[in-house]
Design an enzyme around this catalytic site. Structure first.
Site, PDB file in Angstrom:
ATOM      1  N   HIS A   1      42.934  11.115  18.283  1.00 44.39           N
ATOM      2  CA  HIS A   1      44.378  11.334  18.275  1.00 44.39           C
ATOM      3  C   HIS A   1      44.983  10.035  17.755  1.00 44.39           C
ATOM      4  O   HIS A   1      44.516   8.952  18.111  1.00 44.39           O
ATOM      5  CB  HIS A   1      44.844  11.658  19.706  1.00 44.39           C
ATOM      6  CG  HIS A   1      46.320  11.873  19.862  1.00 44.39           C
ATOM      7  ND1 HIS A   1      47.104  12.504  18.906  1.00 44.39           N
ATOM      8  CD2 HIS A   1      47.168  11.570  20.883  1.00 44.39           C
ATOM      9  CE1 HIS A   1      48.354  12.568  19.347  1.00 44.39           C
ATOM     10  NE2 HIS A   1      48.412  12.003  20.537  1.00 44.39           N
TER      11      HIS A   1
ATOM     12  N   SER B   1      53.601  48.693  21.068  1.00 44.93           N
ATOM     13  CA  SER B   1      54.340  49.943  20.837  1.00 44.93           C
ATOM     14  C   SER B   1      55.577  49.678  19.979  1.00 44.93           C
ATOM     15  O   SER B   1      56.039  48.540  19.874  1.00 44.93           O
ATOM     16  CB  SER B   1      54.773  50.531  22.179  1.00 44.93           C
ATOM     17  OG  SER B   1      55.728  49.663  22.789  1.00 44.93           O
TER      18      SER B   1
HETATM   19  P1  NAD Z   1      39.834  12.416  29.459  1.00 42.06           P
HETATM   20  O1  NAD Z   1      40.961  11.993  30.341  1.00 42.06           O
HETATM   21  O2  NAD Z   1      39.259  13.757  29.625  1.00 42.06           O
HETATM   22  O3  NAD Z   1      38.607  11.417  29.546  1.00 42.06           O
HETATM   23  C1  NAD Z   1      38.736  10.050  29.469  1.00 42.06           C
HETATM   24  C2  NAD Z   1      37.446   9.343  29.862  1.00 42.06           C
HETATM   25  O4  NAD Z   1      37.720   7.957  29.898  1.00 42.06           O
HETATM   26  C3  NAD Z   1      36.943   9.735  31.253  1.00 42.06           C
HETATM   27  O5  NAD Z   1      35.550   9.854  31.195  1.00 42.06           O
HETATM   28  C4  NAD Z   1      37.332   8.552  32.116  1.00 42.06           C
HETATM   29  O6  NAD Z   1      36.424   8.352  33.136  1.00 42.06           O
HETATM   30  C5  NAD Z   1      37.272   7.412  31.124  1.00 42.06           C
HETATM   31  N1  NAD Z   1      38.187   6.315  31.492  1.00 42.06           N
HETATM   32  C6  NAD Z   1      39.398   6.431  32.050  1.00 42.06           C
HETATM   33  N2  NAD Z   1      39.931   5.215  32.228  1.00 42.06           N
HETATM   34  C7  NAD Z   1      39.029   4.315  31.764  1.00 42.06           C
HETATM   35  C8  NAD Z   1      38.984   2.904  31.689  1.00 42.06           C
HETATM   36  N3  NAD Z   1      39.994   2.152  32.112  1.00 42.06           N
HETATM   37  N4  NAD Z   1      37.876   2.324  31.146  1.00 42.06           N
HETATM   38  C9  NAD Z   1      36.857   3.061  30.705  1.00 42.06           C
HETATM   39  N5  NAD Z   1      36.832   4.403  30.772  1.00 42.06           N
HETATM   40  C10 NAD Z   1      37.903   5.025  31.300  1.00 42.06           C
HETATM   41  O7  NAD Z   1      40.353  12.162  27.965  1.00 42.06           O
HETATM   42  P2  NAD Z   1      40.416  13.216  26.766  1.00 42.06           P
HETATM   43  O8  NAD Z   1      41.399  14.292  27.132  1.00 42.06           O
HETATM   44  O9  NAD Z   1      39.031  13.575  26.349  1.00 42.06           O
HETATM   45  O10 NAD Z   1      41.120  12.347  25.637  1.00 42.06           O
HETATM   46  C11 NAD Z   1      40.421  11.382  24.871  1.00 42.06           C
HETATM   47  C12 NAD Z   1      41.086  11.273  23.514  1.00 42.06           C
HETATM   48  O11 NAD Z   1      40.961  12.515  22.821  1.00 42.06           O
HETATM   49  C13 NAD Z   1      42.585  10.992  23.574  1.00 42.06           C
HETATM   50  O12 NAD Z   1      42.923  10.176  22.480  1.00 42.06           O
HETATM   51  C14 NAD Z   1      43.201  12.365  23.415  1.00 42.06           C
HETATM   52  O13 NAD Z   1      44.529  12.336  22.899  1.00 42.06           O
HETATM   53  C15 NAD Z   1      42.239  12.976  22.414  1.00 42.06           C
HETATM   54  N6  NAD Z   1      42.224  14.443  22.372  1.00 42.06           N
HETATM   55  C16 NAD Z   1      41.993  15.146  23.520  1.00 42.06           C
HETATM   56  C17 NAD Z   1      41.928  16.526  23.482  1.00 42.06           C
HETATM   57  C18 NAD Z   1      41.566  17.314  24.720  1.00 42.06           C
HETATM   58  O14 NAD Z   1      41.178  18.443  24.580  1.00 42.06           O
HETATM   59  N7  NAD Z   1      41.613  16.796  25.926  1.00 42.06           N
HETATM   60  C19 NAD Z   1      42.110  17.206  22.246  1.00 42.06           C
HETATM   61  C20 NAD Z   1      42.299  16.456  21.079  1.00 42.06           C
HETATM   62  C21 NAD Z   1      42.349  15.066  21.161  1.00 42.06           C
END
Ligand code: NAD
Ligand code: MG
Length: 342
Positions: free
Chosen positions: A108, A252
């Site tokens: 993102h 419908s």
């Molecule tokens: P998430 O919240 O599901 O996961 C985040 C991970 O980071 C977790 O494993 C958590 O334990 C870890 N984490 C949290 N704080 C931390 C820290 N301080 N240090 C190290 N690790 C830490 O996140 P997500 O929803 O997968 O999002 C990740 C990226 O993907 C973001 O940029 C988001 O915008 C993007 N994105 C997400 C989705 C989605 O479906 N959720 C879709 C498209 C893009």
């Protein structure tokens, strides 16, 4: 029309020659890591020292290191952490290891678009943004398919950024569905707008307002739930398959006529004017500034309060009771982390 890329258009040799460090193992992280690894890539997951996720990641067959070790080990560093923690993790654990020739990758564009992270000029900066939740990225891959994705190149120091980004989309399964090019600015602004105005914010408020209107008029909450929430998925599935025309073909004539005459009475020009205000706050950075301050200065307290208030809305209580009594086909719902590979 812009070019749509598919598996056959994409060469993965370059990305397969790189060491890929996935930082974070949440919704997107677990899906990217497992899909990349099963597609033959050299993958390590970087987690905070002592992270509770490490055990389940290892059980799923992934190699785990600390965030710092993974950032040092990897040629391609993928930031799959919550958007509001990426800056801090980048500055403390990643920046010291961003040597020339490496790639810094996002799912993102938030941290680049709003200048929270400023990578050095001699690294590649690119994005692969699946257009679906992480759990769908994983389950569709295991079913031999994928979720479509956008890719974008912000910096191309090596001259190979596009080949790497496209290769990555193919390895996570997105090339089976289709891949489009965008920019960090376009992806960030349209993604935030879509989720706020239409997909999440707009839809939830529309559903709640419809439910409340019926219940306040004396109808049974269970019936109101079916009409305003449960059936939404059936309608949206038809729209996703064949646009509004396919949906209108299946309903419908009564529903179709009501759609044309009453829809614009509910969603009128004033709604569009307020959508434009929402877009303005995304474009000028006001939304990002507010969100980052809520999460970092305010410890996410406001988000938790909003969660609690919304969880107690009557539609949620009605729905929980109804769903417990209903036979629902769970096949199509998202799996929890790692279930798909267990
Ligand atoms: P998430 O919240 O599901 O996961 C985040 C991970 O980071 C977790 O494993 C958590 O334990 C870890 N984490 C949290 N704080 C931390 C820290 N301080 N240090 C190290 N690790 C830490 O996140 P997500 O929803 O997968 O999002 C990740 C990226 O993907 C973001 O940029 C988001 O915008 C993007 N994105 C997400 C989705 C989605 O479906 N959720 C879709 C498209 C893009
Ligand atoms: Mg989004």
């Amino acid at each position: 029309m812009t070019q749509m890329y598919y598996d056959a258009d994409i060469d993965t040799a370059k990305i397969l020659s790189k060491k890929i460090a996935i930082l974070g193992c949440g919704s997107q992280g677990h899906a990217h890591a497992l899909n990349l690894q099963e597609s033959g890539a050299d993958v390590v997951v970087g987690l905070r020292a002592g992270s509770a996720t490490a055990a389940s990641a290892e059980k799923a067959g992934l190699k785990v290191m600390t965030t710092e070790e993974a950032a040092e080990w990897g040629d391609v560093i993928v930031m799959l952490l919550p958007d509001t923690v990426q800056k801090k993790v980048y500055e403390t654990s990643v920046a010291p290891h961003m040597k020339a020739g490496k790639s810094l990758v996002f799912a993102h564009g938030f941290n680049i678009r709003y200048d929270l992270i400023q990578p050095p000029a001699d690294v590649d900066v690119w994005m692969v943004a699946p257009k679906g939740p992480g759990h769908r990225v994983r389950t569709t891959y295991t079913q031999g398919f994928g979720v479509p994705a956008l890719f974008a190149i912000e910096q191309d120091a090596s001259g190979e950024a596009k080949e790497l980004a496209l290769g990555y989309t193919k390895l996570i399964g997105a090339g089976r569905a289709g891949v489009l090019e965008t920019t960090f600015t376009e992806e960030t602004e349209t993604d935030l707008f879509g989720e706020q105005a239409v997909l999440c914010g707009g839809t939830c408020e529309l559903v709640k307002a419809g439910f409340e209107t019926l219940v306040e008029a004396g109808y049974q909450p269970e019936v109101a739930y079916f009409e305003c929430l449960h059936e939404l998925k059936l309608i949206v599935d038809l729209m996703a398959e064949g646009g509004m025309a396919a949906m209108r073909y299946s309903i419908s004539e009564t529903a179709e006529y009501g759609d044309y005459v009453s829809g614009p009475r509910v969603i009128d020009a004033s709604v569009k004017a307020r959508m434009k205000d929402v877009l303005t706050d995304i474009q000028n950075g006001n939304f990002a500034e507010d969100f980052v301050s809520v999460m970092n200065d305010g410890d996410g307290k406001k988000l938790q309060e909003l969660r609690d208030t919304n969880a107690h809305h009557r539609i949620e209580e009605t729905g929980a009771g109804l769903r417990a009594m209903m036979k629902i086909d769970k096949k199509d719902s998202g799996d929890s982390h790692f279930n798909a590979s267990a």
